[in-house]
Design an enzyme around this catalytic site. Structure first.
Site, PDB file in Angstrom:
ATOM      1  N   PRO A  19       4.183  -9.981   2.088  1.00 46.52           N
ATOM      2  CA  PRO A  19       4.122  -9.219   3.259  1.00 46.52           C
ATOM      3  C   PRO A  19       3.932  -7.334   2.211  1.00 46.52           C
ATOM      4  O   PRO A  19       4.966  -7.324   1.776  1.00 46.52           O
ATOM      5  CB  PRO A  19       4.838  -9.950   3.919  1.00 46.52           C
ATOM      6  CG  PRO A  19       6.545 -10.096   2.833  1.00 46.52           C
ATOM      7  CD  PRO A  19       5.302 -10.627   2.043  1.00 46.52           C
ATOM      8  N   MET A  20       3.141  -7.100   3.168  1.00 44.70           N
ATOM      9  CA  MET A  20       2.865  -6.012   3.209  1.00 44.70           C
ATOM     10  C   MET A  20       2.672  -4.528   4.756  1.00 44.70           C
ATOM     11  O   MET A  20       1.803  -5.033   4.769  1.00 44.70           O
ATOM     12  CB  MET A  20       2.245  -5.673   2.008  1.00 44.70           C
ATOM     13  CG  MET A  20       2.786  -5.587   0.760  1.00 44.70           C
ATOM     14  SD  MET A  20       1.273  -5.599  -0.867  1.00 44.70           S
ATOM     15  CE  MET A  20       0.479  -6.466  -0.100  1.00 44.70           C
ATOM     16  N   ALA A  21       3.215  -3.868   5.270  1.00 47.63           N
ATOM     17  CA  ALA A  21       2.692  -3.369   6.607  1.00 47.63           C
ATOM     18  C   ALA A  21       1.825  -2.590   6.705  1.00 47.63           C
ATOM     19  O   ALA A  21       1.348  -1.500   5.435  1.00 47.63           O
ATOM     20  CB  ALA A  21       4.770  -3.071   6.929  1.00 47.63           C
ATOM     21  N   CYS A 103      12.604  -4.669   3.670  1.00 43.64           N
ATOM     22  CA  CYS A 103      12.328  -3.788   3.733  1.00 43.64           C
ATOM     23  C   CYS A 103      12.900  -2.156   3.436  1.00 43.64           C
ATOM     24  O   CYS A 103      14.061  -2.180   4.369  1.00 43.64           O
ATOM     25  CB  CYS A 103      11.870  -3.321   5.187  1.00 43.64           C
ATOM     26  SG  CYS A 103      10.621  -2.066   5.763  1.00 43.64           S
ATOM     27  N   GLY A 204       8.478  -7.906  -7.952  1.00 38.30           N
ATOM     28  CA  GLY A 204       8.516  -6.707  -8.555  1.00 38.30           C
ATOM     29  C   GLY A 204       7.494  -6.462  -9.869  1.00 38.30           C
ATOM     30  O   GLY A 204       7.966  -7.299 -10.881  1.00 38.30           O
ATOM     31  N   GLY A 227       2.743  -8.140  -4.475  1.00 42.99           N
ATOM     32  CA  GLY A 227       2.705  -6.926  -3.368  1.00 42.99           C
ATOM     33  C   GLY A 227       1.354  -6.157  -3.980  1.00 42.99           C
ATOM     34  O   GLY A 227       0.590  -6.469  -3.979  1.00 42.99           O
TER      35      GLY A 227
END
Length: 321
Positions: A19-21, A103, A204, A227
């Protein structure tokens, strides 16, 4: 290829879009799913925003039939509101409910949300217990190594999550203090994997098929989460899945394949958000897609002046030919 089971949800593979805003909206998720991601994760959604019926939240909650399985991620710090909102939305077509405790951005952390919850294991336990009781779908949680190097408590939080009935935990091997700088600590992912019986997903510095293989081998984790390496490169899922399955990495996309992907991305943005918003949101994606290409620096200078879909198409045709 290793298939990953999270609760009663069985994924095609164990390679997951993080998930990435501002990035993992519906169009991008669709592209990554079609490129081979076993699970795609939505942008994080505020439980309070659902509670107060924020007008922008409905778009964030929209799910396309072809993107499943999809993980919907909530964030917040009020256990009652989080559980009530999870119950309110659980009939929507997501497969997994994720809770954000990773986050790092100040406006989230300063509200005691996101990675700030790693400093408050008791509240984290209260929230996760309430979530598991509130919904029938599998609940997962995303955490970091810790809040800072002096408080690396990912193992403690993972054990709490498991005891609450959480179905899987994703671990980003950086502290909140690091944000996204420096190197991710894969050792903490290995420690979490050894401490719990539920699936552990490593996150990561997985930026290539070989890095994915290395993380799986070095940590023993059950899946990898991609990500920033997917930004401008949805093909990374195809490449990792192929490499883990066959040992072969497909040829990189040529200019015409990149052009088709960009225009498909733009079409989906246009379809879901309208021209004004779509063009503005495509600007960052165009910069990512064209990084390192000949004349890309000059192209990126023109991106911010684009106002219409025809200008975008013209610019893409110019750089790709």
């Amino acid at each position: 290829m290793s298939r990953l089971r999270i609760g009663d949800v069985v994924l095609d593979n164990n390679v997951i879009l993080a998930p990435m805003a501002g990035v993992t909206d519906l169009p991008f998720r669709l592209l990554c799913r079609k490129s081979g991601a076993g699970l795609v994760c939505m942008e994080m959604i505020s439980a309070k925003a659902i509670y107060y019926q924020n007008k922008n939240t409905e778009e964030l909650l929209t799910i396309h039939p072809e993107e499943g399985p999809v993980s919907l991620q909530l964030f917040g710090s009020d256990a009652r509101i989080i559980a009530e909102m999870a119950k309110r939305i659980q009939e929507r077509p997501f497969s997994i409910l994720d809770f954000n405790m990773g986050c790092p951005v100040p406006k989230v952390v300063n509200n005691g949300e996101g990675s700030a919850l790693m400093k408050n294991p008791r509240l984290a336990e209260e929230i996760l217990s309430a979530l598991v009781k509130a919904v029938k779908k599998p609940v997962t949680v995303k955490i970091r190594k810790g809040f800072d190097e002096a408080h690396c408590n990912a193992v403690e939080l993972a054990k709490i999550a498991e005891n609450c009935g959480v179905a899987a935990v994703a671990v980003h091997g950086r502290t909140r203090e690091q944000y996204y700088s420096g190197h991710a600590d894969w050792e903490i992912i290995r420690q979490v994997k050894e401490a719990v019986k539920i699936p552990v997903i490593g996150n990561g510095d997985v930026d290539s098929p070989r890095a994915a293989e290395a993380m799986l081998e070095e940590t023993g984790c059950d899946g990898v989460m991609i990500g920033r390496a997917a930004q401008g490169n949805p093909w990374i899922f195809r490449d990792i899945v192929s490499f883990l399955d066959t040992g072969r990495i497909p040829e990189p996309p040529d200019a015409q394949e990149k052009k088709r992907m960009i225009l498909k991305h733009a079409d989906l943005q246009l379809e879901t958000k309208g021209e004004y918003t779509a063009i503005r949101e495509m600007r960052k994606h165009l910069a990512w897609y064209t990084t390192g290409m000949p004349h890309s620096a000059r192209f990126r200078q023109t991106i911010n002046s684009m106002e219409t879909f025809s200008q975008l198409r013209e610019g893409v045709e110019t750089i790709f030919g």
